[in-house]
Design an enzyme around this catalytic site. Structure first.
Site, PDB file in Angstrom:
ATOM      1  N   TYR A 130     -40.377  19.098 -21.825  1.00  0.00           N
ATOM      2  CA  TYR A 130     -40.051  20.003 -20.720  1.00  0.00           C
ATOM      3  C   TYR A 130     -38.847  20.791 -21.206  1.00  0.00           C
ATOM      4  O   TYR A 130     -37.785  20.220 -21.449  1.00  0.00           O
ATOM      5  CB  TYR A 130     -39.659  19.246 -19.449  1.00  0.00           C
ATOM      6  CG  TYR A 130     -40.805  18.650 -18.700  1.00  0.00           C
ATOM      7  CD1 TYR A 130     -41.681  19.448 -17.968  1.00  0.00           C
ATOM      8  CD2 TYR A 130     -41.003  17.270 -18.694  1.00  0.00           C
ATOM      9  CE1 TYR A 130     -42.739  18.891 -17.267  1.00  0.00           C
ATOM     10  CE2 TYR A 130     -42.059  16.717 -17.988  1.00  0.00           C
ATOM     11  CZ  TYR A 130     -42.925  17.524 -17.283  1.00  0.00           C
ATOM     12  OH  TYR A 130     -43.960  16.971 -16.595  1.00  0.00           O
TER      13      TYR A 130
ATOM     14  N   GLY B  68     -31.060  20.337 -24.021  1.00  0.00           N
ATOM     15  CA  GLY B  68     -31.534  21.163 -22.917  1.00  0.00           C
ATOM     16  C   GLY B  68     -33.026  20.993 -22.725  1.00  0.00           C
ATOM     17  O   GLY B  68     -33.759  21.969 -22.610  1.00  0.00           O
ATOM     18  N   HIS B  69     -33.460  19.733 -22.707  1.00  0.00           N
ATOM     19  CA  HIS B  69     -34.874  19.436 -22.506  1.00  0.00           C
ATOM     20  C   HIS B  69     -35.042  17.979 -22.055  1.00  0.00           C
ATOM     21  O   HIS B  69     -34.101  17.212 -22.089  1.00  0.00           O
ATOM     22  CB  HIS B  69     -35.683  19.680 -23.796  1.00  0.00           C
ATOM     23  CG  HIS B  69     -35.277  18.804 -24.936  1.00  0.00           C
ATOM     24  ND1 HIS B  69     -34.396  19.225 -25.896  1.00  0.00           N
ATOM     25  CD2 HIS B  69     -35.626  17.540 -25.263  1.00  0.00           C
ATOM     26  CE1 HIS B  69     -34.217  18.256 -26.772  1.00  0.00           C
ATOM     27  NE2 HIS B  69     -34.956  17.213 -26.411  1.00  0.00           N
ATOM     28  N   ALA B  70     -36.247  17.651 -21.644  1.00  0.00           N
ATOM     29  CA  ALA B  70     -36.647  16.267 -21.349  1.00  0.00           C
ATOM     30  C   ALA B  70     -37.926  16.007 -22.119  1.00  0.00           C
ATOM     31  O   ALA B  70     -38.670  16.937 -22.447  1.00  0.00           O
ATOM     32  CB  ALA B  70     -36.885  16.077 -19.855  1.00  0.00           C
TER      33      ALA B  70
ATOM     34  N   ARG C  17     -31.666  15.981 -21.033  1.00  0.00           N
ATOM     35  CA  ARG C  17     -30.446  15.723 -21.779  1.00  0.00           C
ATOM     36  C   ARG C  17     -29.814  17.005 -22.277  1.00  0.00           C
ATOM     37  O   ARG C  17     -30.508  17.950 -22.649  1.00  0.00           O
ATOM     38  CB  ARG C  17     -30.696  14.763 -22.932  1.00  0.00           C
ATOM     39  CG  ARG C  17     -31.335  15.288 -24.199  1.00  0.00           C
ATOM     40  CD  ARG C  17     -32.853  15.344 -24.293  1.00  0.00           C
ATOM     41  NE  ARG C  17     -33.623  14.417 -23.540  1.00  0.00           N
ATOM     42  CZ  ARG C  17     -34.187  13.325 -24.026  1.00  0.00           C
ATOM     43  NH1 ARG C  17     -34.093  13.054 -25.303  1.00  0.00           N
ATOM     44  NH2 ARG C  17     -34.884  12.544 -23.256  1.00  0.00           N
TER      45      ARG C  17
END
Length: 141
Positions: free
Chosen positions: A126, A54-56, A101
């Site tokens: 992010y 749950g981030h980039a 992702r």
């Protein structure tokens, strides 16, 4: 056609040495994956129905391998989404920077190993999807 960051994400087959006593697979920096490995971590004991990530990442590249069991990786670069199912220890998924992702559908006993191109740095993340999308859109302006 616009080449997006997700176009650079792909499955990479790793060497597999077959042996009746048990197989062996290895990964070498800048040979099998396109960067020096700076950090290795793994996810395990993920409860049924839970998702991870749950981030980039802004600059860091990652390579994910299902060391045991299976899971899905959903990638999103703000323009396209792709889903990959990882379930073998002799291939992995290379993820480019600036790709959101989500990891989901973990099977019981699954282990996800991650080979990262950078040491942990919270400023490289992010964690808010809308902030990520705003950044992607501003880069295209």
């Amino acid at each position: 056609m616009v080449n997006t960051n997700i176009d650079n994400c792909r499955i990479i087959n790793l060497p597999k040495v077959n042996d009746p006593r048990g197989n062996l697979t290895f990964v070498e920096s800048n040979k099998h994956i396109p960067y020096d490995i700076k950090r290795v971590f793994y996810l395990y004991d993920v409860p049924g129905g839970a998702s991870r990530a749950g981030h980039a990442l802004k600059r860091c590249q990652q390579f994910l391998i299902a060391m045991s069991g299976s899971f899905d990786v959903v990638l999103d670069d703000g323009y396209k989404k792709n889903r990959f199912h990882l379930n073998r220890s002799y291939y992995g998924l290379h993820i480019s920077p600036m790709v959101w992702r989500e990891l989901e559908n973990f099977s019981s006993g699954s282990v996800c190993m991650v080979l990262a191109s950078a040491f942990y740095n919270e400023d490289d993340y992010y964690r808010d999807y809308q902030e990520f999308i705003a950044s992607v859109q501003s880069e295209q302006s």
